[in-house]
Scaffold this active site. Structure first.
Site, PDB file in Angstrom:
ATOM      1  CE  LYS A  60     -22.377  56.568  24.514  1.00 52.35           C
ATOM      2  NZ  LYS A  60     -23.050  57.807  24.128  1.00 52.35           N
ATOM      3  CB  SER A 277     -18.934  57.230  33.046  1.00 50.62           C
ATOM      4  OG  SER A 277     -19.208  55.967  32.500  1.00 50.62           O
TER       5      SER A 277
END
Lengths: 318, 98
Positions: A60, A277
């Site tokens: 991110k 994830s």
């Protein structure tokens, strides 16, 4: 990082030049999975981008930094204006990291059931948190952020990671070119989880433009009720404006349980202590790879396992 | 009767309700009644061995039932039971959220 010499088989790399925190975002290693791929055809290789090497600890950093830079350039941030967004953790940590070093105040709407590690890290970095209904998950946080913005548009820059093109553009400008270079253009399949869809959209568009026929595989939870942090079940979630459903060649669903088992396998057989994830991404990448006679499958491991340690059941499994 | 609070993603499988009143003397019995009324909920909450899926967290009046007696935890009329998926395995600040 240029290779300058080899000593007893150990490569010596030139150290990075001194610089600012933002300068070390991206350019993450591409690591080959070795033991978990032993059963595959010899012509098939599987690689993962090790995104926890980013300074904020996750992929991110790329979209957060691009969103901030673009907003600063357009005059939407600066002079004490607050960056506002919703997050379930990593995007918030990235905003708070760069917000701290660039002097930008950060307010985040985050579901109250986000892990205690995430909430502690965000507080340590000085972000202001607005906890949202745990029953409503990340969509509840999204609604809250948009509500806060509508009440006080003059106070905030609403970064809106789900709808902001600077999100996918970050991957078009960095993740995609890095993968082409690191695989010397040999990538045949790209696997990425869908959250905001930024990684798949930006990287996928770049790969298609540069190389033509790379197969794009989207990964999503098998059910709207899941434990795959950062991923969305697109058919039932609020759809991000940046999501282009025509882009992926196919979508592979993964169960939370399969992702959990894969997280342990990655830790114990590859030495990769990664988040949930990443387990989902690896499970799909290995499934795709098992159907091939030849190919280079690349996926992305968004973060490391540290932020998930409070989930004892996950790490103590067999 | 206790109140079971249903998270958004599960509401389509529970007739659209966000709260459901159920009977039972334990958390397990309350869930049993819930999944008998709405059978399609079952596969979202339990694995193939009939155990609660690991990412499914249940909070009885804001306390994680894993810190109590799990599904054997006794319940009394007026209690509130919340079903929440863990994000990053966390229980985070659920108790603090109002």
């Amino acid at each position: 990082m240029a290779d300058i010499s080899t000593l007893s088989g150990v490569k010596i790399y030139k150290a990075r030049e001194a610089g600012n925190l933002e300068d070390v975002v991206g350019n993450t290693p591409l690591l080959q999975l070795r033991r978990l791929t032993a059963h595959l055809n010899p012509g098939v290789r599987v690689f993962a981008k090790a995104e926890w090497f980013n300074p904020g600890g996750s992929i991110k950093d790329r979209p957060a930094l691009n969103i901030i830079r673009k907003a600063l350039k357009q005059g939407k941030l600066g002079d004490g204006r607050i960056l506002l967004d919703s997050t379930s953790g990593n995007m918030g940590i990235a905003y708070a990291t760069f917000g701290a070093t660039l002097g930008i105040p950060v307010t985040l709407a985050i579901p109250a059931n986000a892990s205690s590690e995430r909430i502690s890290i965000l507080k340590a970095l000085g972000a202001k948190l607005v906890l949202t209904d745990p029953l409503e998950g990340s969509d509840g946080a999204l609604r809250k952020a948009s509500e806060l913005y509508e009440k006080h548009p003059e106070k905030y820059f609403y970064a809106n990671q789900y709808d902001n093109p600077a999100n996918w553009e970050a991957h078009y400008l960095s993740t995609g070119p890095e993968i082409v270079e690191q695989t010397q253009g040999e990538i045949t399949h790209f696997v990425a989880g869908l959250g905001t869809s930024g990684t798949l959209t930006g990287t996928g568009r770049y790969l298609r433009e540069m190389l033509g026929k790379v197969e794009l595989i989207a990964t999503q939870p098998d059910s709207p009720f899941h434990g795959l942090e950062g991923l969305k079940h697109m058919p039932t979630a609020i759809k991000p404006a940046i999501f282009d459903p025509q882009l992926p060649d196919r979508t592979q669903e993964v169960t939370t349980e399969d992702a959990h088992r894969m997280v342990l396998q990655l830790a114990r057989q590859e030495g990769l202590f990664v988040g949930i994830s990443s387990g989902a991404a690896a499970w799909v990448a290995l499934k795709v790879a098992s159907e091939l006679d030849q190919g280079v499958v690349v996926t992305v491991f968004p973060d490391a396992g540290y932020k998930y340690l409070s989930d004892r059941q996950l790490w103590e499994g067999n | 009767m206790i109140t079971l609070r249903i998270p958004t993603p599960l509401r389509p499988y529970a007739g659209g309700a966000n709260e459901i009143q159920v009977n039972g003397e334990t958390v397990g019995a309350a869930l049993e009644e819930l999944t008998n009324t709405y059978p399609t909920l079952r596969k979202h909450l339990y694995n193939e061995y009939g155990e609660l899926r690991t990412f499914v967290n249940l909070y009885l009046n804001d306390e994680d039932i894993r810190q109590l007696q799990g599904t054997a935890t006794r319940i009394k009329p007026g209690d509130r039971l919340m079903i929440i998926p863990s994000i990053a395995g966390g229980k985070g600040q659920v108790a603090q959220w109002k």
